[in-house]
Design an enzyme around this catalytic site. Structure first.
Site, PDB file in Angstrom:
ATOM      1  N   HIS A 144      11.058   0.493   1.164  1.00  0.00           N
ATOM      2  CA  HIS A 144      11.577  -0.224   2.331  1.00  0.00           C
ATOM      3  C   HIS A 144      11.532  -1.737   2.125  1.00  0.00           C
ATOM      4  O   HIS A 144      12.510  -2.451   2.397  1.00  0.00           O
ATOM      5  CB  HIS A 144      10.752   0.104   3.581  1.00  0.00           C
ATOM      6  CG  HIS A 144      10.555   1.548   3.880  1.00  0.00           C
ATOM      7  ND1 HIS A 144       9.849   2.397   3.048  1.00  0.00           N
ATOM      8  CD2 HIS A 144      10.940   2.298   4.944  1.00  0.00           C
ATOM      9  CE1 HIS A 144       9.831   3.606   3.583  1.00  0.00           C
ATOM     10  NE2 HIS A 144      10.478   3.577   4.729  1.00  0.00           N
TER      11      HIS A 144
ATOM     12  N   ASP B 282      15.039   7.668   3.532  1.00  0.00           N
ATOM     13  CA  ASP B 282      14.412   6.693   4.424  1.00  0.00           C
ATOM     14  C   ASP B 282      15.495   6.179   5.366  1.00  0.00           C
ATOM     15  O   ASP B 282      16.443   5.525   4.930  1.00  0.00           O
ATOM     16  CB  ASP B 282      13.816   5.523   3.630  1.00  0.00           C
ATOM     17  CG  ASP B 282      12.647   5.941   2.756  1.00  0.00           C
ATOM     18  OD1 ASP B 282      11.859   6.799   3.191  1.00  0.00           O
ATOM     19  OD2 ASP B 282      12.517   5.415   1.632  1.00  0.00           O
TER      20      ASP B 282
ATOM     21  N   ARG C 253       7.498   8.542   8.841  1.00  0.00           N
ATOM     22  CA  ARG C 253       7.251   9.727   8.020  1.00  0.00           C
ATOM     23  C   ARG C 253       5.739   9.857   7.855  1.00  0.00           C
ATOM     24  O   ARG C 253       5.054   8.879   7.581  1.00  0.00           O
ATOM     25  CB  ARG C 253       7.927   9.607   6.653  1.00  0.00           C
ATOM     26  CG  ARG C 253       7.764  10.870   5.811  1.00  0.00           C
ATOM     27  CD  ARG C 253       8.242  10.690   4.398  1.00  0.00           C
ATOM     28  NE  ARG C 253       9.662  10.352   4.345  1.00  0.00           N
ATOM     29  CZ  ARG C 253      10.205   9.633   3.381  1.00  0.00           C
ATOM     30  NH1 ARG C 253       9.447   9.130   2.426  1.00  0.00           N
ATOM     31  NH2 ARG C 253      11.489   9.378   3.386  1.00  0.00           N
ATOM     32  N   GLY C 254       5.232  11.064   8.018  1.00  0.00           N
ATOM     33  CA  GLY C 254       3.799  11.274   7.882  1.00  0.00           C
ATOM     34  C   GLY C 254       2.987  10.488   8.895  1.00  0.00           C
ATOM     35  O   GLY C 254       1.858  10.079   8.616  1.00  0.00           O
TER      36      GLY C 254
ATOM     37  N   CYS D 206      13.404   7.292  -1.218  1.00  0.00           N
ATOM     38  CA  CYS D 206      12.136   6.982  -1.876  1.00  0.00           C
ATOM     39  C   CYS D 206      12.337   7.028  -3.388  1.00  0.00           C
ATOM     40  O   CYS D 206      12.907   7.990  -3.912  1.00  0.00           O
ATOM     41  CB  CYS D 206      11.071   7.993  -1.456  1.00  0.00           C
ATOM     42  SG  CYS D 206       9.525   7.840  -2.388  1.00  0.00           S
TER      43      CYS D 206
ATOM     44  N   ILE E 267       0.863  -1.179   0.000  1.00  0.00           N
ATOM     45  CA  ILE E 267       0.000   0.000   0.000  1.00  0.00           C
ATOM     46  C   ILE E 267       0.899   1.228   0.000  1.00  0.00           C
ATOM     47  O   ILE E 267       1.754   1.378   0.880  1.00  0.00           O
ATOM     48  CB  ILE E 267      -0.939   0.007   1.215  1.00  0.00           C
ATOM     49  CG1 ILE E 267      -1.821  -1.253   1.205  1.00  0.00           C
ATOM     50  CG2 ILE E 267      -1.824   1.260   1.206  1.00  0.00           C
ATOM     51  CD1 ILE E 267      -2.686  -1.416   2.437  1.00  0.00           C
ATOM     52  N   GLU E 268       0.730   2.069  -0.993  1.00  0.00           N
ATOM     53  CA  GLU E 268       1.579   3.259  -1.105  1.00  0.00           C
ATOM     54  C   GLU E 268       1.386   4.124   0.141  1.00  0.00           C
ATOM     55  O   GLU E 268       0.267   4.366   0.574  1.00  0.00           O
ATOM     56  CB  GLU E 268       1.222   4.005  -2.391  1.00  0.00           C
ATOM     57  CG  GLU E 268       2.156   5.142  -2.725  1.00  0.00           C
ATOM     58  CD  GLU E 268       1.773   6.393  -1.966  1.00  0.00           C
ATOM     59  OE1 GLU E 268       2.668   6.949  -1.288  1.00  0.00           O
ATOM     60  OE2 GLU E 268       0.593   6.798  -2.036  1.00  0.00           O
ATOM     61  N   SER E 269       2.497   4.594   0.708  1.00  0.00           N
ATOM     62  CA  SER E 269       2.466   5.170   2.053  1.00  0.00           C
ATOM     63  C   SER E 269       1.686   6.479   2.150  1.00  0.00           C
ATOM     64  O   SER E 269       0.983   6.713   3.139  1.00  0.00           O
ATOM     65  CB  SER E 269       3.897   5.373   2.563  1.00  0.00           C
ATOM     66  OG  SER E 269       4.618   6.230   1.707  1.00  0.00           O
ATOM     67  N   LYS E 270       1.800   7.357   1.152  1.00  0.00           N
ATOM     68  CA  LYS E 270       1.055   8.612   1.246  1.00  0.00           C
ATOM     69  C   LYS E 270      -0.434   8.355   1.133  1.00  0.00           C
ATOM     70  O   LYS E 270      -1.237   8.991   1.826  1.00  0.00           O
ATOM     71  CB  LYS E 270       1.511   9.611   0.182  1.00  0.00           C
ATOM     72  CG  LYS E 270       0.845  10.978   0.360  1.00  0.00           C
ATOM     73  CD  LYS E 270       1.376  12.014  -0.605  1.00  0.00           C
ATOM     74  CE  LYS E 270       0.690  13.353  -0.370  1.00  0.00           C
ATOM     75  NZ  LYS E 270       1.180  14.394  -1.313  1.00  0.00           N
TER      76      LYS E 270
END
Length: 276
Positions: free
Chosen positions: A223, A191, A252-253, A184, A83-86
């Site tokens: 990652h 990262d 992050r975020g 990234c 799942i894309e992190s943003k």
């Protein structure tokens, strides 16, 4: 070649939606990266899980009162998609003004939505701040190799040729380093991570492992793929009886990602490190 995350929210301005929007979640297929590493998703040489921890999780009770919690999400390493992190962050933010009757209702909603995008069941655990605060900060097992003297000049790509071992000696040991860094592949953001290697096999030269890990410093990848590459490079060199590679990345975020790959049954300690 265009990276599969190019169509994701990564690196783009995004509107923050404060009401439940599961369509924000963006899947990225693992297939292309598996192929790049010579892997077949139907016959992976490891078991594993990607642990995500969320520190910015809030929703509303029926009374309108907000609740905050820490979320733990376990995504199987053999799921068709990451799942894309943003997009994950945007989805979680969409819960902020959404009413859930209970913690259980939210947990079931999260498990359903994340499992649908990952393509395999995702385990969800919601925890109170008091519960997590009582656990403190963990340390990694084994010997830290970060004080070893090494000379490094190349940082653009991982260099498995740096790795060395003594095939005449079989050992069982745990090593760790806090010097893992990659970038990234879409935004170029750094990262930062800590990594554990636990194995039984030909004696790994500790300084060579450190130099190898430092060679990831300018490498662009997610990652999960960095950890899989490290696992495979060590497996090829050591031909070990057992091998586990586990990384814990700085958040992050409001999210941290912690990939775990092992030849053994999963025994993951999802304990926060000092940089998390």
């Amino acid at each position: 070649m265009q990276h599969p995350a190019e169509h994701s929210p990564l690196g783009k301005s995004s509107q923050y939606i404060a009401e439940y929007s599961p369509e924000l979640l963006f899947p990225i297929s693992r297939t292309s990266k598996w192929a790049e590493l010579g892997l077949d998703g139907a016959n992976l040489p490891y078991q594993g899980v990607d642990y995500w921890n969320c520190y910015e999780l809030s929703w509303l009770l029926p009374s309108g009162k907000p609740v905050v919690a820490i979320g733990e999400f376990a995504i199987p390493a053999d799921s068709p998609n990451i799942i894309e992190s943003k997009s994950f962050k945007l989805y979680l933010n969409s819960l902020n003004q959404t009413v859930f009757a209970s913690w259980g209702e939210l947990q079931a909603t999260l498990a359903r939505d994340l499992s649908a995008v990952a393509g395999k069941p995702v385990a969800v655990r919601l925890r109170s701040l008091t519960e997590v605060a009582g656990e403190g900060v963990a340390t990694l097992p084994g010997q830290c190799i970060d004080e070893l003297e090494i000379s490094v000049t190349q940082y653009a790509h991982p260099q498995p040729e740096l790795l060395r071992c003594d095939a005449s000696r079989v050992v069982e040991e745990s090593l760790h380093s806090h010097l893992l860094k990659s970038n990234c592949p879409v935004t170029g953001q750094p990262d930062w991570g800590s990594l554990v290697v636990q194995y039984r096999g030909a004696a790994l030269d500790h300084a060579s492992l450190l130099a190898y890990l430092v060679s990831f410093r300018q490498h662009a990848d997610f990652h999960e793929q960095c950890v899989e590459r490290i696992f495979l490079d060590l497996q090829r060199l050591l031909q070990p009886q057992s091998l586990t590679v586990y990384a814990r990345y700085v958040r992050r975020g409001g999210l941290d990602i912690n990939p775990y790959r092992s030849t053994e049954a999963l025994r993951v300690d999802n304990a926060r490190l000092v940089r998390q």
